[in-house]
Motif scaffolding. Structure first.
Motif, short mmCIF file in Angstrom:
data_model
loop_
_atom_site.label_atom_id
_atom_site.label_comp_id
_atom_site.label_asym_id
_atom_site.label_seq_id
_atom_site.Cartn_x
_atom_site.Cartn_y
_atom_site.Cartn_z
N ASN A 297 -0.52 -3.52 -2.28
CA ASN A 297 -0.85 -3.47 -0.86
C ASN A 297 -2.34 -3.26 -0.62
N VAL A 298 -2.95 -2.46 -1.50
CA VAL A 298 -4.34 -2.09 -1.26
C VAL A 298 -5.30 -3.14 -1.81
N THR B 243 1.76 0.52 -3.56
CA THR B 243 0.40 1.01 -3.39
C THR B 243 -0.65 -0.01 -3.83
#
Lengths: 273, 424
Positions: A263-264, A260
């Motif tokens: 990736n963000v 998460t």
């Protein structure tokens, strides 16, 4: 395409129903829930498979090209792996906990998934399929191992404090939970190793911007190292029980972050959406 | 029509002095069953345990030929000091309900007792062997056994250990997967220790090691249960080899210090160590509870567990009562379906339905003026076909025993698919 959109909504609802069914069977003794939970899980998996095929047919690529496509496959892999574990061990009480993870991933995926994103031509390589599939299998095994680790800690606490809830009554013994968690970890580690290996072969060839300092790559390799250390500790240091379980949980926390946060918030060549 | 009667002497109705006098061995039960059959009961079964002796018997109405069951029992077993109020009698539906309550364990001294179900099974097997369990009793006892199983699987009536030694064993099985690979160390070979060790062995604990101040006593116990003996002074050094430690030493002062356990756990590579302290005063330093991977329970903790479990079982009784009602309704639905007149009605309706359908489908093939005739003709054929079987069925009812009639009706319903004999 319309049916894919319909299944996009139906599949998470089915997962919610399965989780509810397993929860009812776990916390109460309603026979109907106990008898129906396996069939419902099977139906859900079939529906999910159909959904994945329809997406493939409608958009012309294997749904592994962005985070939310990956999440639905992850949910599928977790549920499938759980079904196999249930058949093998005949322990049917842990479904509520494991399938909840699948439900979370599927719900996030269904809410955010886009209908027809541009697909980077690089992502049509067959090696990618291999790389991503083994990474996903690795991640789902690691998620399952974390769920068993979590259940281990809850049961450990229950037994020590002589508080005998449904957890105490329905779960298998600490040793069984530990070995289930450990086996899932081994499986996860093996798949992750494969994913990393294929990644190192394929990535530098496929991307001009390939860099060993890519955040996702660094995180994945450190996860891999962490698990390696864990295994050594277990075999050489004869670590047992709670310590190993806590290590497995830490591993999962970092995996989750990698999936998460990295990736963000970080950008690198490894992001495809 | 079958009339079911039951007589019960149990822990609620009679003191142990009376109960032990009416207790029947398997051989006596066989004998009693044969005599009951001669008394004119068409079917009967007897259940006898240390807490209860019960006779279930069925006779054909309207004239039950046998003496009341109480007279029979008092005649069969000479009983001293028994008073009529020591015996409870049940009839028809009440008797069936009583059997279901017994089988489900809610009538037991310890609510949810597991053994009773196998005892009911034994009573049924004996009756089957003596050919006193026929068509009706088979159904009745199968209903009872199913109710017992359902009570266990669908309610918490049999859950949780209700004795201290069982509570200890249950905890062990929540920590360890395979007790067969585990070693139990028993420190102090007194009575309580022996009981717990026996339970642990019963649950399949692999290795048993016993340490006792008087070594001879330890050797005696090992001879009985298998295992090995170590010196009492060697305990701290051997502690790390044990997965389960049971202490029941009647002496002041601690037998195991927290530091001993700390060392043992370290040497075990953080493998869990399960300790049951049955001593009063306590044998193990309570501070050991805080050591990771040590599961330490004293007698109070185990007693609290037992009390909680008993309370939980009692709270499950209403759920079991609902189950019993469920099964009773199913049983009596089955029974009433085996009466003759509704069956005749159902058979007629089923034939008429077929006739109407066939006539309806084909009537247009006949000339208009013939149609009424076709209708009449087919009706007459049906009536003629049914006439003889139905007359035989009705006449049989008057002459044959009720059980035979029920059997015949059951077969008839089955052959023609007339339904309402669910639970097959």
């Amino acid at each position: 395409m319309a049916s894919a959109e319909f299944l996009k909504i139906l599949v998470p609802i089915l997962y919610a129903a399965v989780v509810a069914d397993y929860a009812v069977a776990f916390f109460t003794r309603i026979r109907y829930a106990e008898e129906s939970k396996r069939e419902l899980l099977l139906i859900t998996l079939v529906a999910h498979l159909v959904y994945l095929f329809l997406r493939y047919a409608a958009y012309g690529h294997v749904p592994i090209t962005n985070l939310f496509e990956v999440m639905t496959i992850l949910a599928f892999a977790i549920a499938l792996a759980y079904l196999m574990i249930e058949r093998m061990t005949r322990v049917t009480e842990t479904g509520f906990f494991v399938l909840s993870v699948a439900l979370v991933f599927q719900t996030i995926s269904s809410v955010f998934i886009k209908c027809c994103a541009e697909v980077n031509p690089v992502l049509r390589s067959p090696l990618l399929g291999f790389h991503v599939t083994s990474a996903l299998l690795g991640y789902s095994a690691i998620s399952i191992s974390a769920v068993y680790g979590f259940l281990y800690l809850m049961l450990y606490h229950d037994i020590r404090s002589t508080r005998f809830s449904a957890i105490y009554r329905r779960l298998p013994s600490l040793e069984v939970l530990e070995s289930m968690s450990f086996r899932a970890t081994i499986l996860g580690f093996a798949f992750l190793s494969l994913a990393i290996l294929v990644g190192f072969i394929w990535l530098p060839r496929a991307f001009e911007s390939f860099s060993y300092a890519d955040p996702k790559l660094l995180v994945t390799v450190s996860i891999w190292l962490l698990y390696g250390i864990g295994f050594s500790a277990r075999t050489i240091g004869r670590w047992q029980g709670r310590r190993v379980v806590i290590l497995a949980l830490c591993g999962f926390a970092i995996v989750f972050l990698s999936m998460t946060v990295v990736n963000v918030f970080f950008s690198g060549f490894h992001n495809f959406y | 029509m079958i009339q079911l009667t039951a007589l019960s002497v149990n822990h609620r109705t009679a003191p142990i002095e009376v109960r032990e006098q009416v207790w029947l061995s398997d051989e006596e039960i066989r004998q009693a069953l044969r005599e009951l059959k001669q008394e004119g009961f068409s079917e009967c079964a007897i259940l006898s345990t240390c807490n209860r002796t019960e006779i279930y018997a069925a006779a054909d109405l309207p004239s039950p030929q046998g003496r009341p069951l109480l007279d029979f029992l008092l005649h069969f077993k000479a009983v001293d000091g028994a008073r009529p109020e020591h015996f409870a009698s049940f009839f028809t539906c009440g008797a069936a309900k009583h059997l279901l309550r017994v089988a489900s364990g809610i009538d037991s001294m310890v609510t949810g007792d597991i053994q009773i179900l196998s005892q009911v099974k034994n009573a049924y097997d004996l009756a089957t062997a003596e050919k006193t369990a026929g068509f009706y009793f088979s159904r009745l006892f199968q209903t009872a056994l199913r109710t017992g199983k359902r009570a266990r699987s669908e309610s918490g009536i049999g859950e949780g250990a209700v004795s201290v030694s069982y509570a200890a064993v249950e905890l062990a099985s929540k920590i360890f997967a395979d007790l067969g690979k585990k070693t139990a160390l028993l420190i102090g070979a007194g009575e309580t220790g022996e009981l717990t060790a026996t339970h642990l062995r019963g649950r399949g604990v692999g290795t048993l090691v016993v340490a006792n101040r008087t070594r001879a006593r330890a050797e005696e116990l090992v001879a009985k249960l298998g295992g090995s003996v170590i010196d009492y002074d060697a305990v701290p050094a051997a502690l790390h080899t044990a997965d389960i430690v049971v202490t029941s030493v009647a002496a002041p002062g601690r037998v195991l210090a927290a530091s001993d356990l700390h060392k043992a756990v370290k040497r075990r590579g953080a493998n869990p160590l399960f300790i049951i302290d049955l001593g009063v005063p306590r044998n193990v330093d309570p501070a050991a509870k805080r050591i990771g991977n040590v599961f330490l329970y004293d007698i109070d903790a185990l007693n609290t567990m037992v009390d909680k479990n008993l309370a939980k079982r009692l709270a499950e009784v209403p759920k079991v009562e609902r189950l019993i009602l469920d099964e009773l309704v199913a049983f009596y639905t089955w029974e009433s379906s085996l009466q003759v007149s509704p069956t005749i009605q159902a058979l007629r309706e089923s034939f008429e339905e077929i006739r109407r359908q066939e006539v309806g489908e084909n009537i247009n093939r006949f000339a208009k003026e013939d149609r009424e005739l076709v209708d009449m003709l087919t009706k007459r054929i049906i009536n003629k076909i049914l006439h003889q079987p139905l007359v035989n069925l009705k006449n049989g009812t008057k002459e044959d025993p009720a059980e035979e009639t029920m059997h015949r009706v059951h077969t008839l319903r089955h052959l023609f698919g007339l339904g309402s004999h669910s639970h097959e």
